[in-house]
Design a protein around this motif. Sequence first.
Motif, short mmCIF file in Angstrom:
data_model
loop_
_atom_site.label_atom_id
_atom_site.label_comp_id
_atom_site.label_asym_id
_atom_site.label_seq_id
_atom_site.Cartn_x
_atom_site.Cartn_y
_atom_site.Cartn_z
N ASN A 1 0.62 -0.93 -0.28
CA ASN A 1 -0.27 -0.04 0.22
C ASN A 1 1.07 1.16 0.35
N LEU A 2 2.07 0.90 1.01
CA LEU A 2 2.79 2.65 0.87
C LEU A 2 3.54 2.44 -0.47
N GLU A 3 4.17 1.81 -1.39
CA GLU A 3 4.07 1.35 -2.44
C GLU A 3 3.58 2.62 -3.55
N ASN A 4 2.36 2.15 -3.35
CA ASN A 4 1.30 1.85 -4.35
C ASN A 4 0.75 3.66 -4.06
N GLY A 5 0.66 3.63 -2.67
CA GLY A 5 0.60 5.38 -2.33
C GLY A 5 1.93 6.19 -2.75
N LEU A 6 2.85 5.97 -2.94
CA LEU A 6 4.16 7.12 -3.33
C LEU A 6 3.66 6.96 -5.23
N ALA A 7 3.71 5.81 -5.49
CA ALA A 7 3.53 5.94 -7.11
C ALA A 7 2.15 6.32 -7.75
N ASP B 1 -7.08 -7.64 -1.91
CA ASP B 1 -7.57 -6.65 -2.34
C ASP B 1 -5.89 -5.52 -2.88
N ALA B 2 -4.73 -5.99 -2.48
CA ALA B 2 -3.70 -4.92 -2.70
C ALA B 2 -2.45 -6.11 -3.46
N GLY B 3 -3.36 -6.70 -4.81
CA GLY B 3 -2.71 -7.60 -4.80
C GLY B 3 -1.32 -9.01 -4.78
#
Length: 230
Positions: free
Chosen positions: A24-30, A90-92
């Motif tokens: 989730n952190l990685e997706n948020g930063l992306a 849900d987070a892949g």
Amino acid sequence: MTDPIKIDVWSDIACPWCYIGKRNLENGLAAAAGDEDAPQVEVTFHSYELSPDTPVDFDGDEVDFLAGHKGMPRANVEQMLERVTGVAKDAGLEYRFDLLKHTNTVKAHELLHFAKEQDAQHAMAERLMSAYFVEGRHVGRIDDLVELAAEAGLDAGAAREALESSRHLDDVRADQAQASQYGIQGVPFFVIDGKYGVSGAQPPEAFTQITRQLWAERLTPADEALTPAE
């Protein structure tokens, strides 16, 4: 140059919510990375052992461990794992608790510190968590960890030396001491710019918002941030 936003993440590679929080952190930063003035962010992982008394070779599956360690009825444990599996999806992430090999994680944490020296901590953290939760690989024994280190692009011989010598054990203990000073009692726990504490596997949008906000504050000169007196 503007200093990057620092995000320090306390986690355990055997914590299902930590892998979800990482993704989730990685997706948020992306999501924020596409901004015209994209936030510059530096992420560092720190060690936290959820169950330091766990043997390297645990005799049983994840249900056995949680039922015995937490004293929960097996039916409740199975329901909890099913829920976590759904959140992970849900987070892949495709969790396989039926394959998971529960183990002690202190050597895995030592390996993460070795990888940090090689500027490969993120790749190593991803390899360890995927191996544990998705592939059913063993992440507690030195031989297995050396294989995973090589798969993450690290030198196998150097990784073995670091693990066999326990060269990074003091680094693991220092992380744990810092967690205690911060009052961290559960992971994942995110410390942002050394000022803001965020607990739990927050949704990607939360990380997008806070990094955008902090970056905007960095780019705004102090005199412009002040409201002129009437």
